[in-house]
Motif scaffolding. Structure first.
Motif, short mmCIF file in Angstrom:
data_model
loop_
_atom_site.label_atom_id
_atom_site.label_comp_id
_atom_site.label_asym_id
_atom_site.label_seq_id
_atom_site.Cartn_x
_atom_site.Cartn_y
_atom_site.Cartn_z
N VAL A 340 0.84 -1.21 0.00
CA VAL A 340 0.00 0.00 0.00
C VAL A 340 0.87 1.25 0.00
CG1 VAL A 340 -1.67 1.33 1.34
CG2 VAL A 340 -1.95 -1.14 1.11
N CYS A 341 1.91 1.26 0.85
CA CYS A 341 2.82 2.42 0.89
C CYS A 341 3.54 2.60 -0.43
CB CYS A 341 3.84 2.23 2.02
SG CYS A 341 3.24 2.70 3.64
N THR A 342 3.96 1.50 -1.05
CA THR A 342 4.67 1.58 -2.32
C THR A 342 3.78 2.17 -3.40
OG1 THR A 342 5.99 -0.35 -1.71
CG2 THR A 342 5.94 0.26 -4.04
N CYS A 343 2.54 1.76 -3.45
CA CYS A 343 1.60 2.32 -4.45
C CYS A 343 1.33 3.79 -4.16
CB CYS A 343 0.31 1.53 -4.46
SG CYS A 343 0.47 -0.16 -5.09
N MET A 344 1.16 4.13 -2.88
CA MET A 344 0.85 5.51 -2.52
C MET A 344 2.01 6.45 -2.82
SD MET A 344 -2.23 5.88 -1.48
CE MET A 344 -2.08 7.51 -0.75
N GLN A 345 3.25 5.99 -2.58
CA GLN A 345 4.39 6.89 -2.76
C GLN A 345 4.60 7.26 -4.22
OE1 GLN A 345 7.60 6.02 -4.23
NE2 GLN A 345 6.90 3.98 -4.83
N VAL A 346 4.14 6.45 -5.14
CA VAL A 346 4.26 6.81 -6.56
C VAL A 346 2.97 7.44 -7.07
CG1 VAL A 346 3.51 4.57 -7.51
CG2 VAL A 346 5.11 6.00 -8.79
N TRP A 347 1.83 7.11 -6.45
CA TRP A 347 0.57 7.71 -6.87
C TRP A 347 0.50 9.19 -6.49
CZ3 TRP A 347 -3.44 9.89 -3.95
CH2 TRP A 347 -4.62 10.18 -4.66
N ILE A 348 1.03 9.56 -5.34
CA ILE A 348 0.93 10.94 -4.86
C ILE A 348 1.53 11.95 -5.84
CG2 ILE A 348 1.77 12.53 -3.07
CD1 ILE A 348 1.26 10.30 -1.03
N PRO A 349 2.82 11.81 -6.23
CA PRO A 349 3.35 12.80 -7.19
C PRO A 349 2.67 12.73 -8.55
CG PRO A 349 4.95 11.04 -6.82
CD PRO A 349 3.87 10.86 -5.82
N CYS A 350 2.26 11.54 -8.98
CA CYS A 350 1.58 11.42 -10.28
C CYS A 350 0.23 12.12 -10.24
CB CYS A 350 1.41 9.95 -10.65
SG CYS A 350 2.95 9.09 -11.06
N TYR A 351 -0.51 11.92 -9.16
CA TYR A 351 -1.82 12.56 -9.04
C TYR A 351 -1.68 14.08 -8.96
CZ TYR A 351 -6.23 14.07 -6.95
OH TYR A 351 -7.40 14.72 -6.69
N LEU A 352 -0.72 14.55 -8.17
CA LEU A 352 -0.52 15.99 -8.04
C LEU A 352 -0.02 16.61 -9.34
CD1 LEU A 352 0.99 16.25 -4.45
CD2 LEU A 352 -1.33 16.77 -5.19
N GLY A 353 0.77 15.86 -10.11
CA GLY A 353 1.20 16.35 -11.41
C GLY A 353 0.02 16.59 -12.33
N THR A 354 -0.93 15.66 -12.35
CA THR A 354 -2.15 15.84 -13.15
C THR A 354 -3.01 16.96 -12.59
OG1 THR A 354 -2.14 13.49 -13.75
CG2 THR A 354 -4.21 14.67 -14.00
N LEU A 355 -3.09 17.05 -11.26
CA LEU A 355 -3.89 18.09 -10.63
C LEU A 355 -3.39 19.48 -11.01
CD1 LEU A 355 -6.30 17.69 -8.65
CD2 LEU A 355 -4.73 18.28 -6.80
N LEU A 356 -2.06 19.67 -10.98
CA LEU A 356 -1.49 20.95 -11.36
C LEU A 356 -1.70 21.25 -12.84
CD1 LEU A 356 1.84 20.93 -9.34
CD2 LEU A 356 0.07 22.67 -9.20
N ARG A 357 -1.55 20.23 -13.67
CA ARG A 357 -1.76 20.42 -15.12
C ARG A 357 -3.19 20.90 -15.39
NH1 ARG A 357 -2.13 15.02 -18.38
NH2 ARG A 357 -4.14 15.10 -17.27
N ASN A 358 -4.16 20.27 -14.75
CA ASN A 358 -5.56 20.65 -14.96
C ASN A 358 -5.87 22.02 -14.36
OD1 ASN A 358 -5.92 18.21 -16.24
ND2 ASN A 358 -6.79 17.19 -14.44
#
Length: 429
Positions: A340-358
């Motif tokens: 769970v931690c491994t998935c979250m640590q890579v999901w967080i920057p990816c999600y925020l990258g998309t959030l900033l783009r939008n």
């Protein structure tokens, strides 16, 4: 139940004075300086020798652990114990992140200090603008505060679980296992020595001490890295919100009729200066966001590249270990939490990258819909509006290279690759 209320009040900042005149980044988020100080970045006494003590200890211990885990992985492959080899290689990857993160921070420590100081000035400036800007901005900062403790609850719980597993197993053996039963004292990570038994005294106690330290090191290093990354990104996400608020009120309080006056008329010049100041603030904030994203892409580039490239392998190996345990009728809760931690640590920057783009695209829409083409005052700032629209058409992305960015599409690719590797491992086994 009083302690639960105190914890809740602390997380919700119920005792914090949101109207205090001296509010700033550092008294709203005191954890920022503390966490960076633990990493050897001091803000007051930057030349102090004390700053190298903890990082030096952590990195030396981590390098020693990498040597051991590399040796264990080689041993597992030699005797064809692939489960042991895979677990050891997974720990080797996790430990490698520690010196890499420290290398990024030490090499770019001046940029980080400057970045935080700029954020502090932005924080104080927004809070001085009045309730229209101050209230939503502080709500966003409170969200960052809550997410900080949500992330640390997850990461510390995982590290604590790995630390408590051998302790609880020892307690169980002490209370319920008889002397006639053959038992091995447990360790959180499997161990091997070429000509010795790692589970005999004092080897066992030494390895247990090292393993406890490694759990603390990973949480303190990689956990802090993820937190600071999403704090910096979310801070500037809310700065983009301030830009949208400014566009919505760009013509508020101004006399529309002055647009028909000569360009050198005092009333028109006064309105022109006000509009120029409002546009300047918007452009300054936009430049600040662009600068921050570019700085983060430079500072954390090695760590981000390592994180993106190897996360698929880590997810695959963790999934393999969980599947192997299930085949033996055991649910491996430690590896489930680690997964769970491994998935979250890579999901967080990816999600925020998309959030900033939008969000940048939302700024562009706010710019277009601010009424500049319907309001006669729009003629005074038409060129500025067109330039801003053109600039916001360029996506704001965390770049790893000219062709690679950090966004949700990247996370999807990582998970797809992890599933492919997992199937390949299972089928070959």
């Amino acid at each position: 139940m009083g302690w639960i209320e105190r914890i809740k009040g602390f997380i919700l900042k119920k005792s914090f004075d949101f109207d205090r005149p001296d509010i700033c980044l550092y008294n709203f988020h005191p954890q920022l300086r503390i966490l960076f100080a633990l990493k050897g970045i001091f803000f007051n006494k930057q030349n102090s020798k004390l700053k190298i003590i903890l990082p030096t200890y952590f990195n030396l211990l981590t390098i020693l652990g990498m040597v051991f885990e590399g040796m264990f992985a080689h041993r597992g492959l030699t005797i064809k114990d692939y489960s042991f080899a895979i677990e050891s290689f997974l720990y080797f990857i996790i430990l490698t992140s520690t010196p890499l993160v420290y290398l990024c921070l030490f090499y770019h420590k001046d940029k980080i200090i400057q970045l935080l100081d700029d954020m502090n000035e932005e924080f104080k400036f927004v809070c001085s603008l009045g309730p229209r800007h101050r209230t939503p901005f502080l709500k966003g900062q409170l969200l960052i505060w809550k997410l900080c403790y949500a992330w640390y609850t997850l990461s510390i719980s995982t590290g604590t679980a790995f630390m408590m597993f051998p302790v609880m197993a020892l307690v169980y053996q002490t209370l319920f296992v008889t002397h006639t039963e053959k038992t091995i004292r447990p360790l959180a990570f499997t161990m091997w020595l070429p000509n010795d038994d790692p589970y005999r005294t004092p080897n066992y106690e030494i390895f247990l001490f090292f393993e406890m330290n490694y759990c603390v090191i990973i949480v303190q290093t990689f956990g802090v890295y993820i937190y600071t990354l999403f704090h910096l990104l979310l801070h500037h996400y809310f700065i983009l919100d301030m830009m949208i608020l400014d566009f919505e009120a760009i013509f508020d309080g101004l006399d529309e009729s002055v647009a028909a006056l000569p360009s050198k008329h005092p009333r028109r010049r006064e309105v022109q200066l006000i509009l120029n100041a409002r546009i300047k603030r918007i452009v300054t904030w936009h430049n600040s966001v662009i600068k921050t994203i570019n700085t983060l892409s430079i500072v954390y580039k090695p760590a981000l590249v390592f994180q993106i490239l190897l996360s698929s392998i880590m997810v695959c190996l963790i999934g393999y270990q969980i599947a192997e345990s299930l085949d033996n009728g055991v649910i491996d809760f430690l590896f489930i939490m680690l997964g769970v931690c491994t998935c979250m640590q890579v999901w967080i920057p990816c999600y925020l990258g998309t959030l900033l783009r939008n969000k940048v695209f939302a700024v562009r829409e706010a710019c277009w819909n601010c009424g500049w083409h319907r309001n006669s005052l729009g003629t005074l700032i038409r060129l500025d509006i067109l330039i801003i629209i053109q600039r916001t058409q360029v996506p704001l992305l965390i770049k790893l290279s000219d062709m690679s960015t950090v966004e949700l599409e990247t996370f999807s690719s990582i998970m797809s690759a992890a599933y492919s590797y997992f199937n390949m491992l299972r089928n070959s086994n």
